[in-house]
Design a protein around this motif. Structure first.
Motif, PDB file in Angstrom:
ATOM      1  N   ASP A 154      36.679 -76.603 -44.376  1.00  0.00           N
ATOM      2  CA  ASP A 154      37.078 -76.334 -45.763  1.00  0.00           C
ATOM      3  C   ASP A 154      38.572 -76.537 -45.996  1.00  0.00           C
ATOM      4  O   ASP A 154      39.042 -76.397 -47.129  1.00  0.00           O
ATOM      5  CB  ASP A 154      36.715 -74.894 -46.143  1.00  0.00           C
ATOM      6  CG  ASP A 154      35.220 -74.651 -46.183  1.00  0.00           C
ATOM      7  OD1 ASP A 154      34.487 -75.594 -46.548  1.00  0.00           O
ATOM      8  OD2 ASP A 154      34.785 -73.534 -45.849  1.00  0.00           O
ATOM      9  N   PHE A 155      39.294 -76.885 -44.933  1.00  0.00           N
ATOM     10  CA  PHE A 155      40.746 -77.045 -45.047  1.00  0.00           C
ATOM     11  C   PHE A 155      41.204 -78.416 -44.534  1.00  0.00           C
ATOM     12  O   PHE A 155      42.301 -78.571 -44.010  1.00  0.00           O
ATOM     13  CB  PHE A 155      41.458 -75.904 -44.316  1.00  0.00           C
ATOM     14  CG  PHE A 155      41.150 -74.561 -44.914  1.00  0.00           C
ATOM     15  CD1 PHE A 155      41.915 -74.061 -45.966  1.00  0.00           C
ATOM     16  CD2 PHE A 155      40.061 -73.823 -44.488  1.00  0.00           C
ATOM     17  CE1 PHE A 155      41.601 -72.844 -46.561  1.00  0.00           C
ATOM     18  CE2 PHE A 155      39.742 -72.607 -45.077  1.00  0.00           C
ATOM     19  CZ  PHE A 155      40.521 -72.114 -46.112  1.00  0.00           C
ATOM     20  N   GLY A 156      40.320 -79.411 -44.715  1.00  0.00           N
ATOM     21  CA  GLY A 156      40.685 -80.790 -44.422  1.00  0.00           C
ATOM     22  C   GLY A 156      40.523 -81.213 -42.984  1.00  0.00           C
ATOM     23  O   GLY A 156      41.032 -82.276 -42.600  1.00  0.00           O
ATOM     24  N   VAL A 157      39.813 -80.433 -42.177  1.00  0.00           N
ATOM     25  CA  VAL A 157      39.603 -80.767 -40.765  1.00  0.00           C
ATOM     26  C   VAL A 157      38.225 -81.421 -40.619  1.00  0.00           C
ATOM     27  O   VAL A 157      37.245 -80.914 -41.170  1.00  0.00           O
ATOM     28  CB  VAL A 157      39.688 -79.495 -39.887  1.00  0.00           C
ATOM     29  CG1 VAL A 157      39.400 -79.824 -38.420  1.00  0.00           C
ATOM     30  CG2 VAL A 157      41.062 -78.847 -40.037  1.00  0.00           C
ATOM     31  N   PRO A 158      38.113 -82.536 -39.881  1.00  0.00           N
ATOM     32  CA  PRO A 158      36.817 -83.225 -39.770  1.00  0.00           C
ATOM     33  C   PRO A 158      35.882 -82.558 -38.771  1.00  0.00           C
ATOM     34  O   PRO A 158      35.329 -83.190 -37.874  1.00  0.00           O
ATOM     35  CB  PRO A 158      37.229 -84.628 -39.307  1.00  0.00           C
ATOM     36  CG  PRO A 158      38.473 -84.418 -38.521  1.00  0.00           C
ATOM     37  CD  PRO A 158      39.194 -83.283 -39.213  1.00  0.00           C
TER      38      PRO A 158
END
Length: 318
Positions: A154-158
């Motif tokens: 949810d914070f841009g981590v794949p």
């Protein structure tokens, strides 16, 4: 970065990913502590100016290091607490470190506390006794505690990687703390994160592979220091990686080259594992493949650490 900077003391610092995220959020560590030599070497390689102490936090005495008193934040990514099925009773190492962290907080008296662990610590009844002990100790010391489970995706981590967080503030008139909100955009897929590196040595199937790897990764599993080598986790996790076109039985030394089969299933490299954790390319990880992968697999992705750290910094700044 924020114009106002804060001080921190980081325990169980590992590969330094959490400290990197907190640095982005405005926290400069006066000291970092870890008991693994490879992890200490990693942090020193990347941040030579940071004071890194390679020792067990259980044995750390702040009286010998007065600069650690009254820091703005005590932070740490603690060893994963065993579940009830794994032998919850008894004085296991993970609970010893957890309790040492809480007791260290009562000694150094930071303005705020941030500890990260498995989501079960917050979400499951089996850990109610641990939560109660922590909250009682914090309240007795004059701290107000907040619990949450956040997902790095949810914070841009794949990567779908859930972590529990304990945040606490010294109750000196109260603070206005809010957990960070998820970013307003879809997370990167494995193909988007690793497509360029998969193509970097001439593999002709890289573009097709990237299109197929169209979801975030499952959580990387760092494994235990007592057994095993660098692989991507238990059978179920390996199946999830296989669905993304990744062979999870081991790691590669390099991305696939021009001779790799067009429709083959590549393994990921250490550097690609770090990318899945959103650890920047310039961050050097010290050690041979197995200890290096354990450092990477145990890390808290920097963007998630930055998000929580930014919320803490905003509360401290008032």
């Amino acid at each position: 970065m924020r114009s106002r900077r804060f001080t921190s003391l980081e325990i169980c610092s590992g590969v330094g990913a959490q400290a990197l995220g907190l640095e982005r959020a405005g926290f400069d560590p006066v000291m970092l502590i870890d008991n693994e030599d490879n992890a200490c070497r990693t942090v020193r390689l990347n941040r030579p100016r940071w004071d890194v102490r390679c020792e067990d936090v259980v044995d750390f005495d702040p009286e010998d290091h007065p600069q650690t008193y009254d820091v703005d934040l005590l932070s740490g990514g603690l060893p994963r607490i065993k579940s009830a099925a794994a032998g919850r009773s008894g004085n296991n190492t993970e609970r010893t470190v957890l309790r040492a962290a809480v007791l260290l907080m009562t000694a150094v008296r930071p303005r705020a506390l941030m500890l990260e662990n498995l989501p079960d610590l917050v979400a499951k009844d089996a850990f109610a006794e641990d939560r109660s002990w922590i909250e009682e100790e914090l309240a007795h010391a004059g701290y107000r505690s907040y619990w949450a489970v956040l997902n790095a995706v949810d914070f841009g981590v794949p990567q779908n990687r859930r972590s529990s967080f304990l945040v606490a503030f010294a109750d000196r008139g109260g603070v206005d703390f809010c957990w960070p909100r998820p970013v307003d955009c879809p997370p990167p897929t494995v193909g988007q994160a690793l497509g360029a590196s998969m193509a970097s040595r001439g593999w002709t199937g890289a573009e097709q592979w990237a299109e197929h790897a169209d979801r975030p990764a499952p959580a990387l599993v760092g494994g235990s220091g007592n057994h095993g080598g660098p692989d991507l986790g238990p059978t179920g996790t390996k199946r999830a990686w296989a669905a993304l076109g990744v062979e999870g039985k081991s790691l590669s030394n390099n991305p696939p080259d021009a001779d790799f089969p067009f429709d083959g299933r590549p393994r990921i490299s250490l550097r690609q594992a770090a990318t899945i954790q959103a650890i920047p390319d310039e961050w050097v990880v010290h050690g041979l493949k197995t200890p290096a992968y354990r450092q990477i697999g145990h890390a808290l992705p920097p963007p998630l650490a930055e998000a929580v750290g930014s919320s803490i910094a905003a509360a401290l700044a008032g």
